[in-house]
Design a protein around this motif. Sequence first.
Motif, short mmCIF file in Angstrom:
data_model
loop_
_atom_site.label_atom_id
_atom_site.label_comp_id
_atom_site.label_asym_id
_atom_site.label_seq_id
_atom_site.Cartn_x
_atom_site.Cartn_y
_atom_site.Cartn_z
N GLU A 1 0.88 -1.23 0.03
CA GLU A 1 0.06 0.00 -0.04
C GLU A 1 0.88 1.34 -0.06
O GLU A 1 2.06 1.05 0.33
N PRO A 2 0.50 2.36 -0.78
CA PRO A 2 1.05 3.42 -0.51
C PRO A 2 1.31 3.88 1.05
O PRO A 2 0.71 3.62 1.79
N HIS A 3 2.48 4.46 0.97
CA HIS A 3 2.98 4.97 2.53
C HIS A 3 1.88 5.85 3.22
O HIS A 3 1.73 5.56 4.57
N TRP A 4 1.28 6.66 2.43
CA TRP A 4 0.10 7.51 3.27
C TRP A 4 -1.18 6.75 3.89
O TRP A 4 -1.70 7.15 4.72
N LYS A 5 -1.39 5.56 3.24
CA LYS A 5 -2.69 4.84 3.57
C LYS A 5 -2.59 4.48 5.06
O LYS A 5 -3.73 4.39 5.48
N GLN A 6 -1.51 3.95 5.49
CA GLN A 6 -1.41 3.76 6.97
C GLN A 6 -1.68 4.64 8.13
O GLN A 6 -2.07 4.77 9.17
N PHE A 7 -1.94 5.95 7.33
CA PHE A 7 -2.17 7.45 8.27
C PHE A 7 -3.81 7.55 8.38
O PHE A 7 -4.12 8.02 9.22
N ILE A 8 -4.39 7.06 7.30
CA ILE A 8 -6.00 7.45 7.24
C ILE A 8 -6.72 6.63 8.19
O ILE A 8 -6.46 5.45 8.60
N GLY A 9 -7.71 7.55 8.87
CA GLY A 9 -8.37 6.87 9.84
C GLY A 9 -7.62 6.80 11.49
O GLY A 9 -8.24 6.58 12.52
N ARG A 10 -6.34 7.30 11.41
CA ARG A 10 -5.64 7.51 12.79
C ARG A 10 -6.15 8.66 13.54
O ARG A 10 -6.55 9.74 12.75
#
Length: 110
Positions: free
Chosen positions: A10-19
């Motif tokens: 997954e793109p790096h930024w996806k892990q930030f979404i929803g945090r």
Amino acid sequence: SLRSSTSEEEPHWKQFIGRRFQRLVVDENVPNDPGELFEGKVAAYDVNSGFYECLYDDGDVDDCPEDELLEILIDKEFVAEIKSGKKKPAAATTSTEPAAADKPKGEPGV
């Protein structure tokens, strides 16, 4: 083709979404203002601008660059992972790196 292999990661930024994040807002015009704590979550990422859309619980929306976001995220473990290795795949072993690499540079020892 080689392209198909990139889709799994997954793109790096996806892990930030929803945090969740928590930001202390201080009024600089008020002497000794203790500030007010605002909470919200990361709603989206704008690939063009490189900014994250931070949606506050009260409905406010703020655009944040990643380095600013890392300062306000509640999940400090996640932040530490991002800062230490920019979330490398699990296959990367840390044993090859010297222990000193973990310490942030330019900060006094705590």
